[in-house]
Design a protein around this motif. Structure first.
Motif, PDB file in Angstrom:
ATOM      1  N   ASN A  40       0.921  -1.257  -0.069  1.00 56.12           N
ATOM      2  CA  ASN A  40      -0.059   0.008  -0.070  1.00 56.12           C
ATOM      3  C   ASN A  40       0.931   1.125  -0.211  1.00 56.12           C
ATOM      4  O   ASN A  40       1.679   1.445   0.909  1.00 56.12           O
ATOM      5  CB  ASN A  40      -1.050  -0.040   1.114  1.00 56.12           C
ATOM      6  CG  ASN A  40      -2.174  -1.090   1.162  1.00 56.12           C
ATOM      7  OD1 ASN A  40      -2.684  -1.218  -0.092  1.00 56.12           O
ATOM      8  ND2 ASN A  40      -2.329  -1.579   2.289  1.00 56.12           N
ATOM      9  N   ILE A  41       0.691   2.279  -0.928  1.00 55.15           N
ATOM     10  CA  ILE A  41       1.499   3.280  -1.090  1.00 55.15           C
ATOM     11  C   ILE A  41       0.820   4.588  -0.791  1.00 55.15           C
ATOM     12  O   ILE A  41      -0.482   4.806  -1.052  1.00 55.15           O
ATOM     13  CB  ILE A  41       1.717   3.728  -2.709  1.00 55.15           C
ATOM     14  CG1 ILE A  41       2.723   2.286  -3.045  1.00 55.15           C
ATOM     15  CG2 ILE A  41       2.770   4.769  -3.030  1.00 55.15           C
ATOM     16  CD1 ILE A  41       2.832   2.149  -4.823  1.00 55.15           C
ATOM     17  N   PHE A  42       1.143   5.203   0.565  1.00 54.92           N
ATOM     18  CA  PHE A  42       0.534   6.226   0.831  1.00 54.92           C
ATOM     19  C   PHE A  42       1.632   7.613   0.710  1.00 54.92           C
ATOM     20  O   PHE A  42       2.637   7.304   0.135  1.00 54.92           O
ATOM     21  CB  PHE A  42       0.698   6.392   2.619  1.00 54.92           C
ATOM     22  CG  PHE A  42      -0.306   5.272   3.076  1.00 54.92           C
ATOM     23  CD1 PHE A  42      -1.347   5.646   3.764  1.00 54.92           C
ATOM     24  CD2 PHE A  42       0.104   3.770   3.143  1.00 54.92           C
ATOM     25  CE1 PHE A  42      -2.408   4.691   4.234  1.00 54.92           C
ATOM     26  CE2 PHE A  42      -0.726   2.993   3.636  1.00 54.92           C
ATOM     27  CZ  PHE A  42      -1.929   3.246   4.264  1.00 54.92           C
ATOM     28  N   GLU A  73      12.368   8.092   4.883  1.00 54.32           N
ATOM     29  CA  GLU A  73      13.442   8.941   4.740  1.00 54.32           C
ATOM     30  C   GLU A  73      14.322   8.742   3.880  1.00 54.32           C
ATOM     31  O   GLU A  73      15.241   9.506   3.388  1.00 54.32           O
ATOM     32  CB  GLU A  73      14.562   8.789   6.206  1.00 54.32           C
ATOM     33  CG  GLU A  73      14.995   7.495   6.394  1.00 54.32           C
ATOM     34  CD  GLU A  73      14.090   6.632   7.123  1.00 54.32           C
ATOM     35  OE1 GLU A  73      14.636   5.407   7.594  1.00 54.32           O
ATOM     36  OE2 GLU A  73      12.956   6.867   7.411  1.00 54.32           O
ATOM     37  N   ASP A  74      14.152   7.507   3.052  1.00 52.20           N
ATOM     38  CA  ASP A  74      14.707   7.390   1.614  1.00 52.20           C
ATOM     39  C   ASP A  74      14.447   8.082   0.511  1.00 52.20           C
ATOM     40  O   ASP A  74      15.193   8.016  -0.625  1.00 52.20           O
ATOM     41  CB  ASP A  74      14.991   6.035   1.314  1.00 52.20           C
ATOM     42  CG  ASP A  74      15.468   5.267   2.614  1.00 52.20           C
ATOM     43  OD1 ASP A  74      16.375   5.719   3.193  1.00 52.20           O
ATOM     44  OD2 ASP A  74      15.056   4.152   2.629  1.00 52.20           O
ATOM     45  N   PHE A  78       8.366  11.278   0.126  1.00 51.37           N
ATOM     46  CA  PHE A  78       7.373  11.231   1.345  1.00 51.37           C
ATOM     47  C   PHE A  78       7.207  12.170   2.186  1.00 51.37           C
ATOM     48  O   PHE A  78       6.547  12.521   3.097  1.00 51.37           O
ATOM     49  CB  PHE A  78       7.900   9.805   1.916  1.00 51.37           C
ATOM     50  CG  PHE A  78       7.645   8.707   1.166  1.00 51.37           C
ATOM     51  CD1 PHE A  78       6.582   8.564   0.296  1.00 51.37           C
ATOM     52  CD2 PHE A  78       8.602   7.779   1.247  1.00 51.37           C
ATOM     53  CE1 PHE A  78       6.410   7.275  -0.241  1.00 51.37           C
ATOM     54  CE2 PHE A  78       8.404   6.507   0.434  1.00 51.37           C
ATOM     55  CZ  PHE A  78       7.309   6.328  -0.298  1.00 51.37           C
ATOM     56  N   SER A  79       8.489  13.235   2.083  1.00 51.94           N
ATOM     57  CA  SER A  79       8.178  14.524   2.896  1.00 51.94           C
ATOM     58  C   SER A  79       7.668  15.663   2.099  1.00 51.94           C
ATOM     59  O   SER A  79       6.928  16.214   2.693  1.00 51.94           O
ATOM     60  CB  SER A  79       9.700  14.992   3.247  1.00 51.94           C
ATOM     61  OG  SER A  79      10.326  13.986   3.822  1.00 51.94           O
ATOM     62  N   VAL A  80       7.568  15.663   0.921  1.00 55.28           N
ATOM     63  CA  VAL A  80       7.038  16.816   0.134  1.00 55.28           C
ATOM     64  C   VAL A  80       5.642  16.542  -0.085  1.00 55.28           C
ATOM     65  O   VAL A  80       4.654  17.628  -0.290  1.00 55.28           O
ATOM     66  CB  VAL A  80       7.795  17.030  -1.002  1.00 55.28           C
ATOM     67  CG1 VAL A  80       7.183  18.074  -2.226  1.00 55.28           C
ATOM     68  CG2 VAL A  80       9.189  17.430  -0.803  1.00 55.28           C
ATOM     69  N   PHE A  81       5.345  15.556  -0.769  1.00 52.90           N
ATOM     70  CA  PHE A  81       3.842  14.971  -1.088  1.00 52.90           C
ATOM     71  C   PHE A  81       2.785  15.298  -0.221  1.00 52.90           C
ATOM     72  O   PHE A  81       1.802  16.052  -0.210  1.00 52.90           O
ATOM     73  CB  PHE A  81       3.831  13.637  -1.572  1.00 52.90           C
ATOM     74  CG  PHE A  81       4.099  13.241  -2.739  1.00 52.90           C
ATOM     75  CD1 PHE A  81       4.706  14.206  -3.365  1.00 52.90           C
ATOM     76  CD2 PHE A  81       4.160  12.254  -3.322  1.00 52.90           C
ATOM     77  CE1 PHE A  81       5.652  14.022  -4.750  1.00 52.90           C
ATOM     78  CE2 PHE A  81       4.693  11.681  -4.631  1.00 52.90           C
ATOM     79  CZ  PHE A  81       5.323  12.679  -5.294  1.00 52.90           C
ATOM     80  N   PRO A  82       3.231  15.074   1.345  1.00 52.93           N
ATOM     81  CA  PRO A  82       2.051  15.624   2.506  1.00 52.93           C
ATOM     82  C   PRO A  82       1.799  17.063   2.407  1.00 52.93           C
ATOM     83  O   PRO A  82       0.844  17.720   2.589  1.00 52.93           O
ATOM     84  CB  PRO A  82       2.707  14.981   3.824  1.00 52.93           C
ATOM     85  CG  PRO A  82       3.437  13.907   3.380  1.00 52.93           C
ATOM     86  CD  PRO A  82       4.274  14.190   2.023  1.00 52.93           C
ATOM     87  N   LEU A  83       2.935  17.657   2.164  1.00 50.02           N
ATOM     88  CA  LEU A  83       2.742  19.373   2.234  1.00 50.02           C
ATOM     89  C   LEU A  83       2.153  19.788   0.997  1.00 50.02           C
ATOM     90  O   LEU A  83       1.264  20.633   1.075  1.00 50.02           O
ATOM     91  CB  LEU A  83       4.318  19.973   2.130  1.00 50.02           C
ATOM     92  CG  LEU A  83       5.013  19.723   3.328  1.00 50.02           C
ATOM     93  CD1 LEU A  83       6.692  20.252   3.034  1.00 50.02           C
ATOM     94  CD2 LEU A  83       4.585  20.286   4.707  1.00 50.02           C
ATOM     95  N   VAL A  84       2.262  19.167  -0.023  1.00 48.48           N
ATOM     96  CA  VAL A  84       1.646  19.396  -1.076  1.00 48.48           C
ATOM     97  C   VAL A  84       0.179  19.079  -1.232  1.00 48.48           C
ATOM     98  O   VAL A  84      -0.830  20.278  -1.448  1.00 48.48           O
ATOM     99  CB  VAL A  84       2.205  18.967  -2.519  1.00 48.48           C
ATOM    100  CG1 VAL A  84       1.493  19.088  -3.759  1.00 48.48           C
ATOM    101  CG2 VAL A  84       3.424  19.336  -2.743  1.00 48.48           C
TER     102      VAL A  84
END
Length: 203
Positions: A40-42, A73-74, A78-84
């Motif tokens: 599952n890709i979140f 963290e790799d 995964f850090s940017v998409f939630p902000l967008v």
């Protein structure tokens, strides 16, 4: 504009479902696995569909030289998409509020939809590029080195959408609930634009 603005607000808020539900899913089925393995890709990471699926997939991938599945963290995504996603949900909701107050017209709703569509296309392009890298840049010292009939190295890239045969595995790739909520939200914003434009012409 009241109805159009409420549709805009609801459509934008549906994006928040991506923080709770997976955007996409990849399933791998084979005769030796009565229960298919699933990822599952979140927007902020990967989870196995069952408890040990990620571990089992990494074990299989080791034999053909594929990288281990990335941790949050790799990958910068995964850090940017939630902000967008959070930013677009907030922007869309505010546009709906401004529409209710009569400060903006329906074309702003269409502008949001166009921007969201562009970001979605870029996200899918990035996702596909990651899968190409994941499925083709293999460890030359891997235990198994399989080739296509023409002698070129075999690619193990999963499909972006649909079904693909990978050795004795059937790989399936489809949106999940978070992706459907996002798509439905975008449809609602399109209707918000149509309803708003009709109201403007009547006035």
């Amino acid at each position: 504009m009241k109805k159009a603005s409420l549709l805009m607000m609801l459509g934008a808020l549906l994006l928040l479902g991506l923080f709770q539900f997976p955007l996409w899913n990849i399933m791998l089925g084979a005769p030796q696995y009565p229960e298919p393995l699933g990822i599952n890709i979140f927007i902020n990471g990967l989870e196995g569909q069952s408890e040990f699926d990620l571990q089992n997939i990494d074990g299989l991938n080791h034999y053909i030289g594929m990288k281990t599945l990335p941790k949050p963290e790799d990958m910068w995504e995964f850090s940017v998409f939630p902000l967008v996603i959070g930013g677009m949900a907030l922007l869309g909701f505010l546009l709906g509020v401004f529409g209710l107050l009569g400060k903006i017209g329906a074309r702003w709703f269409l502008g949001w939809l166009i921007l969201m569509t562009v970001l979605g296309v870029l996200g899918m392009y990035d996702f596909n590029a990651w899968m190409i890298d994941y499925g083709t840049n293999l460890d030359p010292n891997a235990i198994m080195k399989l080739q296509n009939p023409d002698g070129t190295p075999m690619s193990y890239k999963p499909p972006l959408l649909g079904h693909k045969q990978l050795l004795n595995f059937d790989a399936y790739s489809y949106p999940r609930l978070g992706g459907y909520l996002m798509g439905f939200g975008m449809v609602l914003t399109f209707f918000a634009y149509l309803v708003g434009r009709k109201k403007e012409y009547q006035n």
